[in-house]
Motif scaffolding. Structure first.
Motif, PDB file in Angstrom:
ATOM      1  N   MET A 131       1.720   4.071   9.264  1.00  0.00           N
ATOM      2  CA  MET A 131       1.261   3.817  10.628  1.00  0.00           C
ATOM      3  C   MET A 131       0.935   2.339  10.834  1.00  0.00           C
ATOM      4  SD  MET A 131      -1.153   7.182  11.220  1.00  0.00           S
ATOM      5  CE  MET A 131      -1.571   6.674  12.890  1.00  0.00           C
ATOM      6  N   VAL A 132       0.320   1.713   9.849  1.00  0.00           N
ATOM      7  CA  VAL A 132       0.009   0.282   9.956  1.00  0.00           C
ATOM      8  C   VAL A 132       1.296  -0.531  10.054  1.00  0.00           C
ATOM      9  CG1 VAL A 132      -0.949  -1.698   8.727  1.00  0.00           C
ATOM     10  CG2 VAL A 132      -2.219   0.442   8.825  1.00  0.00           C
ATOM     11  N   ARG A 133       2.293  -0.144   9.283  1.00  0.00           N
ATOM     12  CA  ARG A 133       3.570  -0.879   9.328  1.00  0.00           C
ATOM     13  C   ARG A 133       4.205  -0.768  10.712  1.00  0.00           C
ATOM     14  NH1 ARG A 133       7.238  -0.674   4.034  1.00  0.00           N
ATOM     15  NH2 ARG A 133       7.728  -2.698   4.946  1.00  0.00           N
TER      16      ARG A 133
ATOM     17  N   LEU B  48      -2.963   7.693   1.987  1.00  0.00           N
ATOM     18  CA  LEU B  48      -2.617   6.277   1.877  1.00  0.00           C
ATOM     19  C   LEU B  48      -1.190   6.013   2.354  1.00  0.00           C
ATOM     20  CD1 LEU B  48      -3.228   3.395   0.968  1.00  0.00           C
ATOM     21  CD2 LEU B  48      -2.541   4.049  -1.373  1.00  0.00           C
ATOM     22  N   VAL B  49      -0.258   6.898   1.995  1.00  0.00           N
ATOM     23  CA  VAL B  49       1.137   6.733   2.423  1.00  0.00           C
ATOM     24  C   VAL B  49       1.239   6.809   3.947  1.00  0.00           C
ATOM     25  CG1 VAL B  49       3.415   7.815   2.401  1.00  0.00           C
ATOM     26  CG2 VAL B  49       2.147   7.557   0.276  1.00  0.00           C
ATOM     27  N   VAL B  50       0.574   7.817   4.548  1.00  0.00           N
ATOM     28  CA  VAL B  50       0.630   7.986   6.005  1.00  0.00           C
ATOM     29  C   VAL B  50      -0.030   6.806   6.708  1.00  0.00           C
ATOM     30  CG1 VAL B  50      -0.113   9.414   7.937  1.00  0.00           C
ATOM     31  CG2 VAL B  50       0.740  10.490   5.847  1.00  0.00           C
ATOM     32  N   ALA B  51      -1.194   6.384   6.234  1.00  0.00           N
ATOM     33  CA  ALA B  51      -1.899   5.261   6.865  1.00  0.00           C
ATOM     34  C   ALA B  51      -1.085   3.973   6.764  1.00  0.00           C
ATOM     35  CB  ALA B  51      -3.267   5.079   6.204  1.00  0.00           C
TER      36      ALA B  51
ATOM     37  N   GLY C   9      -5.916  18.567  -4.422  1.00  0.00           N
ATOM     38  CA  GLY C   9      -7.153  17.788  -4.443  1.00  0.00           C
ATOM     39  C   GLY C   9      -6.927  16.359  -4.909  1.00  0.00           C
ATOM     40  N   ALA C  10      -6.147  16.195  -5.972  1.00  0.00           N
ATOM     41  CA  ALA C  10      -5.853  14.855  -6.486  1.00  0.00           C
ATOM     42  C   ALA C  10      -4.740  14.165  -5.688  1.00  0.00           C
ATOM     43  CB  ALA C  10      -5.469  14.943  -7.962  1.00  0.00           C
ATOM     44  N   LEU C  11      -3.867  14.965  -5.072  1.00  0.00           N
ATOM     45  CA  LEU C  11      -2.709  14.412  -4.365  1.00  0.00           C
ATOM     46  C   LEU C  11      -3.071  13.897  -2.967  1.00  0.00           C
ATOM     47  CD1 LEU C  11       0.389  14.009  -4.426  1.00  0.00           C
ATOM     48  CD2 LEU C  11       0.604  16.322  -3.487  1.00  0.00           C
ATOM     49  N   LEU C  12      -4.056  14.546  -2.323  1.00  0.00           N
ATOM     50  CA  LEU C  12      -4.347  14.252  -0.916  1.00  0.00           C
ATOM     51  C   LEU C  12      -4.676  12.779  -0.635  1.00  0.00           C
ATOM     52  CD1 LEU C  12      -4.591  15.382   1.919  1.00  0.00           C
ATOM     53  CD2 LEU C  12      -6.995  15.938   1.433  1.00  0.00           C
ATOM     54  N   PRO C  13      -5.535  12.110  -1.426  1.00  0.00           N
ATOM     55  CA  PRO C  13      -5.829  10.693  -1.109  1.00  0.00           C
ATOM     56  C   PRO C  13      -4.589   9.802  -1.088  1.00  0.00           C
ATOM     57  CG  PRO C  13      -7.398  11.561  -2.711  1.00  0.00           C
ATOM     58  CD  PRO C  13      -6.308  12.585  -2.569  1.00  0.00           C
ATOM     59  N   TRP C  14      -3.667  10.065  -1.990  1.00  0.00           N
ATOM     60  CA  TRP C  14      -2.451   9.252  -2.038  1.00  0.00           C
ATOM     61  C   TRP C  14      -1.539   9.534  -0.832  1.00  0.00           C
ATOM     62  CZ3 TRP C  14      -2.943   5.456  -5.262  1.00  0.00           C
ATOM     63  CH2 TRP C  14      -3.747   5.611  -6.388  1.00  0.00           C
TER      64      TRP C  14
ATOM     65  N   GLY D  79       0.817  -1.211   0.000  1.00  0.00           N
ATOM     66  CA  GLY D  79       0.000   0.000   0.000  1.00  0.00           C
ATOM     67  C   GLY D  79       0.849   1.259   0.000  1.00  0.00           C
ATOM     68  N   PHE D  80       1.958   1.227   0.747  1.00  0.00           N
ATOM     69  CA  PHE D  80       2.868   2.368   0.793  1.00  0.00           C
ATOM     70  C   PHE D  80       3.450   2.641  -0.593  1.00  0.00           C
ATOM     71  CE2 PHE D  80       6.904   4.481   1.607  1.00  0.00           C
ATOM     72  CZ  PHE D  80       6.567   5.416   2.578  1.00  0.00           C
ATOM     73  N   ALA D  81       3.850   1.567  -1.295  1.00  0.00           N
ATOM     74  CA  ALA D  81       4.396   1.732  -2.646  1.00  0.00           C
ATOM     75  C   ALA D  81       3.343   2.287  -3.592  1.00  0.00           C
ATOM     76  CB  ALA D  81       4.919   0.389  -3.156  1.00  0.00           C
ATOM     77  N   ALA D  82       2.094   1.822  -3.439  1.00  0.00           N
ATOM     78  CA  ALA D  82       1.018   2.346  -4.287  1.00  0.00           C
ATOM     79  C   ALA D  82       0.789   3.826  -4.013  1.00  0.00           C
ATOM     80  CB  ALA D  82      -0.266   1.552  -4.036  1.00  0.00           C
ATOM     81  N   GLY D  83       0.842   4.219  -2.737  1.00  0.00           N
ATOM     82  CA  GLY D  83       0.668   5.626  -2.398  1.00  0.00           C
ATOM     83  C   GLY D  83       1.770   6.486  -2.965  1.00  0.00           C
TER      84      GLY D  83
END
Length: 552
Positions: free
Chosen positions: A74-76, A68-71, A60-65, A43-47
């Motif tokens: 944190m999961v890792r 995803l990187v931050v989440a 606007g387009a950058l925020l979701p990614w 998921g981090f690589a996808a973000g």
């Protein structure tokens, strides 16, 4: 209760580890968390790849990614933390179980043997501690290392089959380097562990004998001996580290090489500069995705390589454990616990210790009636203590028969649970007077402990210092009589129908002996009592005296 079993067939280190690491410690939750760490890495690589593509499109387009990187990060972190905690708890359970089994085996061993106190201490402490990294780190890393790279390879193949093929090809020399490094490290690790065990045992033995060394001026000689052993450990440790550094460098080289090859391929593919045709054309998102995934492919195996030394240490340690730890469950020993004083009958009893040319005692027959006091007398070496040890299961019954109320005492029956024991050298632990007395019966109440102390004649000590008076390991500040009264208080505290006393008045002056004899006389009431003694004063309180002659 203890377990008696036949000597198991020889097992190699891998089989031994499998026997002593319980199924509950296979750590599937920790393995799942490490695999979850890999999924979060995907998921981090996808973000990262999505964020790179959307940089020019605005927030606007950058925020979701970015989210995803931050989440994913944190999961890792959470997965790594929880996996380490679960592994540490499983390792703690495993070490506790192994130490309990080791101590049980050591207490059940026949006297003698070549192992010293320091060696046994090193086995129970240092060598058991070597299991920590194996259970906490290596086992989950091994399981995750077999699954997580396949997940990364599969996801990479979806984005770029060629990049996946590059990762798969570079895996071959990586695995070969791991095998070679493991083989080189195994023998050096075994030698280093053996040297560390010898140093630990030597140090513990010399600390135990420190008063004698100081008295005879041997401290300089022993300090030099410890220094030599320490230098040997340091030399072998540096050899292990040298192999570890070389293996780590080789593994990092192949991991970096694979990432570099993927980066070169992705870059040249994007630019259309590949010198050979390929059946795919990467866009910016896929190129960044496979490039970010490449380090994730090797991360589980690098984690496994970092924990490989823990496996070597654990295998070396279990080779030094006694075989009884790896035996299947055997015959359960029943504990005799008569509620009233039993009849103890010894018929033509012989005790022969392993390695001894002559038996400690032979052809001894004694019939002790319920509540009878029997004094066993004889010169040193006649086997008085061995006779008492036999009833406690600490000496082997080589011939003859021992019965307790008609029940044979043997390998499957123990009298220890029904016996109160006072030995020649009472154990003193660094704790309070209360804790020292309560060793015999940890569940006793404060009132029961105090009454046992008073019955043992410790009233003056209680009045002066109290039950919470601190006592050091050598019994500093206590007289010989007080130490023996503490041991007698333990015997009085434990509910028992049999009282076994081994030289309870030894090394006391006439007044101290007379006072303690009266205490012992009162303590013997209601119990079947066997007293081993040289003292005519103590023997005089017995209903009967049995004399033993020394064996040639």
């Amino acid at each position: 209760m203890r377990s008696i079993s036949a000597r198991p067939d020889p097992l190699d280190a891998v089989q031994r580890l499998a026997r002593i690491v319980p199924p509950a410690a296979r750590l599937w939750p920790a393995t799942a968390l490490l695999v979850g760490d890999t999924l979060a890495g995907i998921g981090f690589a996808a973000g990262i790849s999505g964020a790179v593509v959307q940089v020019a499109a605005g927030w606007g387009a950058l925020l979701p990614w970015v989210v995803l990187v931050v989440a994913a990060g944190m999961v890792r972190g959470g997965c790594a933390l929880l996996a380490a905690r679960i592994g540490a708890e499983a390792a703690q359970r495993t070490k506790r179980g192994v130490r309990a089994a080791l101590v049980t085996d050591l207490l059940a061993r026949a006297p003698g043997g070549r192992a010293t106190t320091g060696t046994l201490l090193a086995t129970c402490v240092d060598e058991v501690e070597a299991l920590d990294g194996y259970v906490a780190r290596f086992l989950p890393a091994r399981s995750a290392g077999a699954l997580a790279p396949l997940l990364v390879l599969a996801v990479t193949a979806i984005a770029s089959p060629i990049a996946a093929a590059i990762l798969g090809i570079t895996l071959i020399p990586f695995v070969a380097a791991m095998i070679l490094a493991g083989g080189a490290a195994a023998e050096e690790s075994r030698r280093q562990f053996g040297a560390l065990s010898r140093l630990s045992g030597l140090f513990a033995d010399r600390i135990r004998a420190l008063p004698i060394l100081l008295a005879f001026g041997g401290e300089q000689r022993e300090a030099e001996r410890l220094g030599t052993a320490s230098d040997d450990v340091a030399l072998r440790t540096m050899r292990v580290l040298r192999v570890a550094f070389l293996s780590s460098a080789s593994l990092e080289f192949f991991a970096a090489l694979s990432v570099a090859l993927v980066a070169v391929y992705a870059g040249f593919n994007l630019l259309g500069l590949l010198p050979f045709p390929v059946p795919e054309k990467l866009d910016l998102a896929r190129a960044f995705f496979v490039l970010a995934l490449a380090p994730e492919f090797y991360l589980p195996m690098r984690r496994l390589a970092a924990a490989y030394h823990d496996k070597q240490a654990a295998q070396t340690a279990v080779e030094r454990f006694p075989d009884v730890l790896f035996a299947p469950p055997g015959v359960t020993v029943a504990a005799l616990a008569p509620e009233t004083a039993p009849r103890i009958t010894l018929t033509d009893v012989a005790i022969a210790y392993p390695g001894s040319d002559a038996p400690a005692i032979a052809n001894v027959s004694i019939d002790i009636a319920p509540c009878e006091i029997v004094a066993v007398v004889g010169p040193s070496g006649s086997g008085k203590s061995s006779l008492l040890h036999l009833l406690l299961g600490l000496a082997p019954l080589s011939a003859g028969r021992v019965t307790i109320d008609g029940v044979d005492l043997g390998a499957e029956i123990s009298l220890a649970a029904a016996s109160a024991w006072v030995g020649q050298t009472p154990l003193i632990i660094p704790a309070t007077l209360r804790a020292n007395i309560a060793l015999a019966w940890p569940t006793a109440t404060a009132d029961e402990i105090e009454q046992a102390a008073l019955r043992a004649g410790l009233g003056p000590m209680l009045a002066a210092r109290g039950l919470d008076a601190p006592i050091d390991a050598r019994g500093g500040g206590l007289s010989g009589g007080e130490i023996r009264r503490i041991a007698l208080a333990r015997a009085l505290l434990k509910p028992s129908a049999v009282l076994l006393l081994d030289e309870p008045t030894a090394h006391l002056d006439q007044a101290g002996e007379a006072a303690l004899v009266e205490t012992i006389r009162a303590a013997c009431r209601g119990s079947t009592t066997l007293i081993a003694t040289h003292s005519a004063v103590l023997a005089a309180i017995a209903d009967r005296i049995v004399s033993l002659e020394p064996r040639a």
